[in-house]
Design an enzyme around this catalytic site. Sequence first.
Site, PDB file in Angstrom:
ATOM      1  N   GLY A 121     -65.728 -56.531  36.087  1.00  0.00           N
ATOM      2  CA  GLY A 121     -65.034 -56.743  34.515  1.00  0.00           C
ATOM      3  C   GLY A 121     -64.476 -58.154  34.296  1.00  0.00           C
ATOM      4  N   TYR A 133     -70.125 -49.754  20.732  1.00  0.00           N
ATOM      5  CA  TYR A 133     -68.970 -50.400  20.612  1.00  0.00           C
ATOM      6  C   TYR A 133     -68.243 -51.479  19.994  1.00  0.00           C
ATOM      7  CZ  TYR A 133     -70.755 -51.620  25.616  1.00  0.00           C
ATOM      8  OH  TYR A 133     -71.477 -51.936  26.556  1.00  0.00           O
ATOM      9  N   CYS A 188     -83.719 -45.110  11.950  1.00  0.00           N
ATOM     10  CA  CYS A 188     -83.386 -44.217  11.094  1.00  0.00           C
ATOM     11  C   CYS A 188     -81.619 -44.049  11.268  1.00  0.00           C
ATOM     12  CB  CYS A 188     -84.289 -43.122  10.750  1.00  0.00           C
ATOM     13  SG  CYS A 188     -85.727 -43.666  10.133  1.00  0.00           S
ATOM     14  N   GLU A 189     -80.938 -44.875  11.439  1.00  0.00           N
ATOM     15  CA  GLU A 189     -79.494 -44.687  11.449  1.00  0.00           C
ATOM     16  C   GLU A 189     -79.009 -46.047  10.911  1.00  0.00           C
ATOM     17  OE1 GLU A 189     -77.665 -42.214  13.699  1.00  0.00           O
ATOM     18  OE2 GLU A 189     -79.596 -41.540  14.366  1.00  0.00           O
ATOM     19  N   GLU A 230     -67.171 -56.646  42.236  1.00  0.00           N
ATOM     20  CA  GLU A 230     -68.439 -56.099  41.732  1.00  0.00           C
ATOM     21  C   GLU A 230     -68.860 -56.511  40.395  1.00  0.00           C
ATOM     22  OE1 GLU A 230     -67.090 -52.147  41.599  1.00  0.00           O
ATOM     23  OE2 GLU A 230     -67.045 -52.009  43.772  1.00  0.00           O
ATOM     24  N   PRO A 231     -69.006 -57.880  40.232  1.00  0.00           N
ATOM     25  CA  PRO A 231     -69.268 -58.476  38.783  1.00  0.00           C
ATOM     26  C   PRO A 231     -70.786 -57.893  38.308  1.00  0.00           C
ATOM     27  CG  PRO A 231     -69.439 -60.117  40.357  1.00  0.00           C
ATOM     28  CD  PRO A 231     -69.189 -58.683  41.110  1.00  0.00           C
ATOM     29  N   GLY A 232     -70.889 -57.291  37.082  1.00  0.00           N
ATOM     30  CA  GLY A 232     -72.235 -57.249  36.381  1.00  0.00           C
ATOM     31  C   GLY A 232     -72.143 -58.160  35.295  1.00  0.00           C
ATOM     32  N   TYR A 267     -76.260 -54.947  30.058  1.00  0.00           N
ATOM     33  CA  TYR A 267     -76.015 -53.682  29.241  1.00  0.00           C
ATOM     34  C   TYR A 267     -76.899 -53.804  27.879  1.00  0.00           C
ATOM     35  CZ  TYR A 267     -72.236 -53.348  32.501  1.00  0.00           C
ATOM     36  OH  TYR A 267     -71.581 -53.523  33.713  1.00  0.00           O
TER      37      TYR A 267
HETATM   38  C1  LIG Z   1     -69.857 -51.227  35.351  1.00  0.00           C
HETATM   39  C2  LIG Z   1     -69.086 -51.485  36.634  1.00  0.00           C
HETATM   40  C3  LIG Z   1     -68.975 -52.594  37.186  1.00  0.00           C
HETATM   41  C4  LIG Z   1     -69.462 -53.913  36.397  1.00  0.00           C
HETATM   42  O1  LIG Z   1     -68.481 -54.213  35.411  1.00  0.00           O
HETATM   43  P1  LIG Z   1     -68.712 -55.640  34.641  1.00  0.00           P
HETATM   44  O2  LIG Z   1     -67.816 -55.585  33.299  1.00  0.00           O
HETATM   45  O3  LIG Z   1     -70.164 -55.660  34.179  1.00  0.00           O
HETATM   46  O4  LIG Z   1     -68.503 -56.694  35.361  1.00  0.00           O
HETATM   47  C5  LIG Z   1     -68.385 -52.992  38.422  1.00  0.00           C
HETATM   48  N1  LIG Z   1     -67.942 -51.739  39.123  1.00  0.00           N
HETATM   49  C6  LIG Z   1     -67.934 -50.596  38.652  1.00  0.00           C
HETATM   50  C7  LIG Z   1     -67.753 -49.393  39.544  1.00  0.00           C
HETATM   51  C8  LIG Z   1     -68.601 -50.363  37.497  1.00  0.00           C
HETATM   52  O5  LIG Z   1     -68.883 -49.084  37.088  1.00  0.00           O
END
Ligand SMILES: *Cc1c(COP(=O)(O)O)cnc(C)c1O
Length: 403
Positions: A222, A306, A332-333, A263-265, A360
């Site tokens: 997050g 979003y 077509c939206e 858990e950074p994405g 994403y």
């Molecule tokens: C999606 C998710 C993340 C990653 O979130 P980011 O905003 O991309 O950092 C980490 N942990 C869990 C459980 C998630 O569902």
Amino acid sequence: MPLQLTNEQLKQIAARFGSPVYVYHAERIKEQYENLLHAFAGTDTRFFYAAKALTNISVLKYILSIGCNIDCSSVNEARLAIHAGFTPSQILYTSNNIAFSEIAEAKELGISINIDSLSNLRKSGEAYGGTYPVGVRLRPNIMAGGNLKISTGHSNSKFGVALEDLESILQVQKETGLHIRTLHIHTGSEIKDVEVFAKGIEVLLDLVPHFPSLEVIDLGGGMKVPYHPGETGTDITDLGRKVKEEFEKYEHKTGRHLQVWFEPGKYIVAEAGYFITTVNVIKQSGDKTFAGVNSGLNHLIRPMFYGAYHEIENISNPNGTVHTYQVVGNICETDNFAEDRPLPEVRENDLLVFRNAGAYCFEMSSHYNSRFKPPEVLVKEGQPILIRKGDQLGDLLHNQTQA
Ligand SMILES: *Cc1c(COP(=O)(O)O)cnc(C)c1O
């Protein structure tokens, strides 16, 4: 200045691989991961890349090569991680609302699992007792995140076991001997404020005395990255300092050492991505000027799903006179990428590049309108490598059987 690909590099990629095309910059991914290591130096922290942001197997292999672990949101992602070469000890599976059978599959793979419901916790306890360590995903009643679809920790959220159910968790622990190794929270995406993480630490540390076998506090992902020009992301230096301070203090007070997981994405891959499109049509309608590109919500749905903002650059005419455009797709939206966006004069055939397209973006793409998904290119040591071919008609027919 963070690493970036030049307009010249992007133009060459579009000329060679066509457009629309997703481009990822490997060294920028590494730079982000190293920023984390630097900010958390002197702490016992492990980072697990949240694979759901971008699962191309070459990207996963690259992430493995720089020493990062991986967090999965389905057992299939865990299998892809194994395919990419991650070992079970490097793989975490944070599930939500899954059948117990999927937990059993994850256990067979030997990976770490965070469980997010009381019923699955009990089933795990009954099946494994003290033989397989698990994590509990808690819902910390913290409202945070960029918008409601990506806020996961508030009191009406579908995610996690409610804090109010602590007694029931303890009962499972007691009755089944379940080995609870980790307490986990993930309060949402795009959390700028370090205080939100600090609050999470406080909530979790308060619970530690209830869990004798606890070794890990998992604070989820997050971290925010800037999307608008001039915007700032999460101050990870400050976050690293906070983690060091709070966990040292806790260890000093209680004698208990806890490892921290994140858990950074987005933080790892968002800014490494570029999405290159071509303008098909310039159209005047009412008092708006539309720039219609050869893409749509089938390729990049974040703005429509979003309201996400992506910076757009006209790399074919960067010094043109600025006008205001509706940048729209061909689906077509009503698929507006951007409304009333000032851009240097946009002409048909110009290349428009969407920034921050690593997380994403391709991952949420679809075949809607029977259009092809775009190819993906990884730029590594200056060399563009095709890591996914664009689709062909056969890809749309794949798996369909005769009626
Ligand atoms: C999606 C998710 C993340 C990653 O979130 P980011 O905003 O991309 O950092 C980490 N942990 C869990 C459980 C998630 O569902």
